[in-house]
Design a protein around this motif. Structure first.
Motif, PDB file in Angstrom:
ATOM      1  N   TYR A  20     -10.295   5.930  -0.322  1.00 49.09           N
ATOM      2  CA  TYR A  20      -9.069   5.134  -0.473  1.00 49.09           C
ATOM      3  C   TYR A  20      -9.261   4.078  -1.566  1.00 49.09           C
ATOM      4  CZ  TYR A  20      -5.744   1.403   0.921  1.00 49.09           C
ATOM      5  OH  TYR A  20      -4.796   0.415   0.936  1.00 49.09           O
ATOM      6  N   CYS A  24      -7.145   3.846  -4.912  1.00 53.35           N
ATOM      7  CA  CYS A  24      -6.429   2.631  -5.303  1.00 53.35           C
ATOM      8  C   CYS A  24      -6.751   2.269  -6.749  1.00 53.35           C
ATOM      9  CB  CYS A  24      -6.807   1.465  -4.394  1.00 53.35           C
ATOM     10  SG  CYS A  24      -6.088   1.618  -2.765  1.00 53.35           S
ATOM     11  N   ARG A  25      -8.017   2.473  -7.113  1.00 54.51           N
ATOM     12  CA  ARG A  25      -8.408   2.149  -8.477  1.00 54.51           C
ATOM     13  C   ARG A  25      -7.627   3.016  -9.465  1.00 54.51           C
ATOM     14  NH1 ARG A  25     -13.110   4.369 -11.265  1.00 54.51           N
ATOM     15  NH2 ARG A  25     -13.274   3.319 -13.280  1.00 54.51           N
ATOM     16  N   VAL A  27      -4.785   4.460  -8.965  1.00 50.49           N
ATOM     17  CA  VAL A  27      -3.372   4.070  -8.938  1.00 50.49           C
ATOM     18  C   VAL A  27      -3.189   2.842  -9.827  1.00 50.49           C
ATOM     19  CG1 VAL A  27      -1.475   3.254  -7.481  1.00 50.49           C
ATOM     20  CG2 VAL A  27      -2.996   5.034  -6.636  1.00 50.49           C
ATOM     21  N   MET A  34       1.114   7.159  -6.062  1.00 47.36           N
ATOM     22  CA  MET A  34       1.023   7.385  -4.623  1.00 47.36           C
ATOM     23  C   MET A  34       2.427   7.278  -4.021  1.00 47.36           C
ATOM     24  SD  MET A  34      -1.798   5.688  -2.179  1.00 47.36           S
ATOM     25  CE  MET A  34      -1.127   4.081  -1.849  1.00 47.36           C
ATOM     26  N   PRO A  36       3.662   6.638  -0.508  1.00 50.32           N
ATOM     27  CA  PRO A  36       3.467   6.433   0.939  1.00 50.32           C
ATOM     28  C   PRO A  36       4.762   6.755   1.696  1.00 50.32           C
ATOM     29  CG  PRO A  36       3.239   4.357  -0.296  1.00 50.32           C
ATOM     30  CD  PRO A  36       3.742   5.390  -1.247  1.00 50.32           C
ATOM     31  N   ARG A  37       4.632   6.965   2.988  1.00 53.79           N
ATOM     32  CA  ARG A  37       5.786   7.287   3.837  1.00 53.79           C
ATOM     33  C   ARG A  37       6.629   8.410   3.256  1.00 53.79           C
ATOM     34  NH1 ARG A  37       5.810   3.384   7.669  1.00 53.79           N
ATOM     35  NH2 ARG A  37       4.960   1.376   7.035  1.00 53.79           N
TER      36      ARG A  37
ATOM     37  N   ASP B 121      -1.895  -2.414   0.093  1.00 52.32           N
ATOM     38  CA  ASP B 121      -2.291  -1.431  -0.928  1.00 52.32           C
ATOM     39  C   ASP B 121      -2.398  -2.112  -2.289  1.00 52.32           C
ATOM     40  OD1 ASP B 121      -2.432   0.854   0.645  1.00 52.32           O
ATOM     41  OD2 ASP B 121      -0.332   1.405   0.336  1.00 52.32           O
ATOM     42  N   MET B 124      -5.527  -3.937  -2.635  1.00 49.18           N
ATOM     43  CA  MET B 124      -6.643  -3.011  -2.849  1.00 49.18           C
ATOM     44  C   MET B 124      -6.701  -2.571  -4.313  1.00 49.18           C
ATOM     45  SD  MET B 124      -8.613  -2.303  -0.308  1.00 49.18           S
ATOM     46  CE  MET B 124      -9.276  -0.672  -0.697  1.00 49.18           C
ATOM     47  N   ARG B 125      -5.511  -2.337  -4.872  1.00 46.84           N
ATOM     48  CA  ARG B 125      -5.457  -1.892  -6.265  1.00 46.84           C
ATOM     49  C   ARG B 125      -6.017  -2.937  -7.204  1.00 46.84           C
ATOM     50  NH1 ARG B 125       0.578   0.046  -6.162  1.00 46.84           N
ATOM     51  NH2 ARG B 125       0.162   1.215  -4.257  1.00 46.84           N
ATOM     52  N   PHE B 129     -12.452  -1.897  -4.736  1.00 42.64           N
ATOM     53  CA  PHE B 129     -13.166  -0.651  -5.017  1.00 42.64           C
ATOM     54  C   PHE B 129     -14.390  -0.968  -5.849  1.00 42.64           C
ATOM     55  CE2 PHE B 129      -9.550  -1.377  -7.890  1.00 42.64           C
ATOM     56  CZ  PHE B 129     -10.225  -1.640  -9.071  1.00 42.64           C
ATOM     57  N   ILE B 130     -15.222   0.068  -6.081  1.00 44.52           N
ATOM     58  CA  ILE B 130     -16.271  -0.067  -7.074  1.00 44.52           C
ATOM     59  C   ILE B 130     -15.831   0.768  -8.256  1.00 44.52           C
ATOM     60  CG2 ILE B 130     -18.126  -0.504  -5.423  1.00 44.52           C
ATOM     61  CD1 ILE B 130     -18.935   2.467  -5.803  1.00 44.52           C
TER      62      ILE B 130
END
Ligand SMILES: Cc1cc2nc3c(=O)[nH]c(=O)nc-3n(C[C@H](O)[C@H](O)[C@H](O)COP(=O)(O)OP(=O)(O)OC[C@H]3O[C@@H](n4cnc5c(N)ncnc54)[C@H](O)[C@@H]3O)c2cc1C
Ligand code: FES
Lengths: 486, 251
Positions: A20, A24-25, A27, A34, A36-37, B121, B124-125, B129-130
């Motif tokens: 995930y 995310c990276r 995205v 992405m 979602p839903r 989300d 997170m973006r 992350f790495i």
């Protein structure tokens, strides 16, 4: 050398979080979009290739077609066809079932892994079953009272009135007997009337001897989080009272047929992870599902997808092309049809009924008469679904009942195929145990000559019977032998 | 068991929403809280009413999908428990139970108890992350990680991203969520190269998304179903400060 990685019982979760984060990276970098839903409700095949999908936005209800050069499905397994399973409630078969209906072969649908160590159901309201790690079988002993219908509390049953049935049946492996054997043995003792707990559907997994030997502290270090899970659900402390366990559907070895490059029988449709049929044959070993996910995702698809693009002359497609417009229209019509029924029975009641039929006839132990009856029962139930299902609300809104209804409609078709597959496979192998085919001591009797193959089902239109194809299995180095755990 | 439920019903984002009272006379103490809602929903559907929308998936405290405020507590009154792991035997016979969605500016209600958590989300973006591309990371076992660091990193990695910490915070801060990510990655060798940059990016994003600032109320820690400690917030703040020395730039 350890065969499995263990991280506080969160191995899958931690892999997922890593994936995930990486997603995310991408995205954030603008390389992946992405949604979602959003749920995939159909596959679009154009010019003989998978060229897109149809989705429904779960919040607005908008159905739309998306174009693609290739479609990669990683939509998980279908153990939820049983209603009660260890899977997350959202797991479903719709994307693979719709792809099957568009021409993708479905391999070995009846190969279902039933996990022996789940917390038994406690009532008709049960919504899902929780797995309790089988690591506990390392220190726990599995038993039932020898006498049928014995309702004494476990500590009141003296040692010589207990049947440590796994140790008795599989002295070599004892409580560590493989999943399929342990599940079958538990079902047999319960069928015999020796089961414990509500409805007599449970066996003891007893750690009380280990408490005396190793001490509470050591056990809590090893299994503290498992004890907590168990106590939360059952209200009982495993250090003082033997745990109760019972087998539950857990994993589906069957799935869409793929080649070594993970491509299905529809060019351009690739299937990864539990959704495909590969790797596990009739009997998955513990921990290998996540391994498969990693292998499919890291080592295979990055190369084979490129190869497909390199070798295929892919013309332009647009969402206004006929196959896309038609597929989207079919999806909308189906949703409208479901909503229009306005019958008397809830979606869950159909799903529970289907699950009960499958669990009885296409579960741990199967036979021809039961499977034949199940096919008929499922057909009747499916007919009733389309006449009597009750889905409130409309399609232009967040409507969780409508989402479920579409999935259950698919399960009502898939369930029948599972039974047909189990009926056609006249042998016992791995998880698939046919009563008619067992050795003198009650173990699986394979028939490699007639059934040493993968069964691949092809959908036929207009309620005609699906076609069973076979892909022979050839073994060059290691020749299959009878499994023996005595 | 008997319960009187007051459940927040809201048709969509634009609707004002209200509590609606439901009586349950025959709930079973062995039911999970969500099974009770399933049970109620079956009745509502049979009566021709719309069921209560709520989110759930794993139903065993792993996925972070569920979440609702039960009698004022995100995920309900039991410590270290998601609402899907809450059982009716912990409630008193005849109890009045108020059930409402996460209350936070950053989590708009979609319907009934379902809220939009896509802001997490976006956080997170920004940096959760790495930056080693998947598939090209070196074999993890070649870089030994001290047991202590691995254990603490796992404490942080247990975050399921449910959003209870935000819902519980009087200031609507996401400090615990962000610091859990920063703590998890910042303690492991893979997370070192962009450690400060990550802290800066996530904390800035948090400000930009309209989360409040952490006021040390500790409500987040109290409701976290994974018992994540606010020690990680202090760690994150240190990384954030360091970021301005390593990567100077406007705050
Ligand atoms: C309780 C439990 C414990 C397990 N423990 C282990 C273990 O210790 N070791 C091990 O190796 N394996 C374990 N397994 C098995 C393993 O977790 C699964 O096989 C694996 O996660 C499957 O991964 P996947 O990516 O193929 O599918 P999934 O992880 O199931 O992901 C499928 C995704 O697709 C989504 N989806 C489905 N249909 C649609 C649709 N129509 N449209 C849009 N999205 C859709 C789903 O929501 C889901 O997010 C366990 C499984 C369970 C249930
Ligand atoms: S449903 Fe997954 S954490 Fe509650």
């Amino acid at each position: 050398m350890s065969r499995t990685f263990y991280c506080r019982g969160q191995t899958g979760q931690q892999l997922l979080l890593g994936a995930y984060g990486a997603l995310c990276r991408q995205v954030g970098l603008g390389r992946v979009k992405m949604f979602p839903r959003t749920e995939m409700l159909d596959l679009v095949v154009a010019g003989g290739r998978a060229r897109g999908i149809v989705t429904r936005n779960l919040v607005t209800g908008i159905v739309e077609a998306h174009t693609a050069d290739a479609v990669v499905l990683a939509a998980g397994g279908y153990a939820n066809v049983f209603f009660l399973s260890t899977n997350a409630r959202g797991a479903n078969a719709t994307s693979i079932w719709r792809s099957y209906r568009r021409g993708a072969g479905f391999a070995n649908p009846c190969f279902i892994q039933v996990h022996p160590t789940c917390i038994p159901r406690s009532g008709d309201f049960q919504a899902k079953l929780t797995l309790i790690s089988e690591a506990l079988r390392n220190d726990g002993r599995v038993w039932v009272p020898k006498r049928r219908g014995d309702t004494r509390s476990p500590d009141a049953v003296p040692e010589n009135e207990r049947d440590y049935f796994l140790e008795r049946m599989y002295p070599g492996y004892g409580n560590l007997a493989p999943r399929d054997l342990a599940s079958r043995a538990a079902k047999r003792v319960c069928d015999h009337g020796c089961g414990v707990g509500p409805g007599g559907r449970g066996v003891y997994l007893d750690l009380t001897a280990a408490v005396a030997g190793l001490g509470e502290k050591v056990l809590c270090e090893r299994y503290g989080n498992l004890f907590e899970i168990y106590e939360r659900i059952s209200g009982e402390n495993p250090l003082h009272t033997p745990m109760r366990i019972y087998p539950a559907p857990h994993y589906t070895m069957g799935g869409l047929w793929v080649d070594y490059g993970l491509q299905s029988t529809i060019p351009g449709l690739f299937v990864l992870g539990e959704a495909n049929f590969s790797d596990h044959g009739a009997n998955r070993l513990g921990a290998s599902a996540l391994m498969q996910g990693l292998a499919d995702g890291y080592f295979i698809i990055p190369y084979t997808l490129g190869e497909y693009f390199g070798g295929a002359a892919l013309g332009e497609v647009s969402p206004s092309d006929r196959p896309f417009v038609e597929a989207a229209k079919e999806v909308e019509d189906r949703l409208a049809r479901i909503l229009a029924v306005q019958g008397k029975r809830t979606v869950d009641s159909f799903h529970r009924k289907l699950g009960a039929i499958l669990w009885e006839h296409c579960g741990i132990i199967r036979n021809a008469a039961g499977l034949g009856a199940a096919v008929e029962k499922i057909r009747l139930l499916r007919a009733e679904f389309w006449e009597n299902v009750l889905v409130p609300g409309d399609a232009a809104d967040l409507n969780q009942e409508l989402e479920k209804a579409g999935r259950v409609a698919d399960y009502l078709e898939l369930g029948e195929l599972m039974c047909r597959d189990a009926l056609a496979r006249e042998e016992s192998c791995g998880c698939h145990f046919r009563e008619e085919f067992q050795t003198a001591c009650g173990e699986a009797l394979r028939d490699d000559r007639r059934f040493g193959h993968v069964a691949v089902w092809e959908h036929a239109e207009q309620e005609r019977e699906p076609v069973r194809h076979v892909e022979p299995l050839t073994f060059e180095t290691i020749i299959p032998a009878e499994r023996s755990y005595k | 068991m008997k319960f009187t439920l007051f459940i927040w019903r809201q048709r969509n984002r634009g609707d004002r929403g209200r509590f609606v009272k439901y009586e349950l006379n025959d709930a079973d103490p062995g039911m999970s809280f969500l099974e009770m809602l399933d049970f109620l929903n079956q009745r509502l559907i049979e009566r021709g009413e719309e069921p209560v929308a709520f989110e759930h998936d794993c139903r065993e405290g792993i996925c972070g999908c569920c979440g609702m405020v039960v009698n004022g507590f995100p995920h309900g009154p039991e410590k270290g428990t998601t609402v899907c792991q809450l059982y009716l035997r912990h409630f008193q016979e005849g109890a009045h139970i108020h059930i409402e969605p996460w209350r936070s500016r950053v989590f708009p209600v979609i319907k009934d108890l379902v809220v939009d958590r896509s802001v997490l989300d976006r956080m997170m973006r920004a940096g959760g992350f790495i930056s080693v591309p998947t598939g090209s990371a070196p074999e993890a076992n070649t870089v030994p990680v001290p047991k202590e660091a691995a254990e603490v990193a796992m404490d942080a990695a247990a975050c399921i991203g449910c959003g209870a910490c935000v819902a519980a915070c009087p200031n609507g801060a996401a400090a615990l969520f962000v610091s859990a990510r920063l703590g998890h990655l910042g303690l492991l060798p893979q997370g070192q190269p962009e450690r400060e940059r990550r802290a800066k990016a996530m904390i800035r994003r948090m400000d930009r998304e309209g989360f409040g600032a952490c006021g040390n109320h500790r409500e987040c820690e109290a409701v976290c179903p994974k018992r994540i400690s606010i020690r990680f917030i202090a760690r994150a703040n240190r990384d954030f400060l360091k970021a301005f020395f390593v990567h100077p730039g406007k705050a």
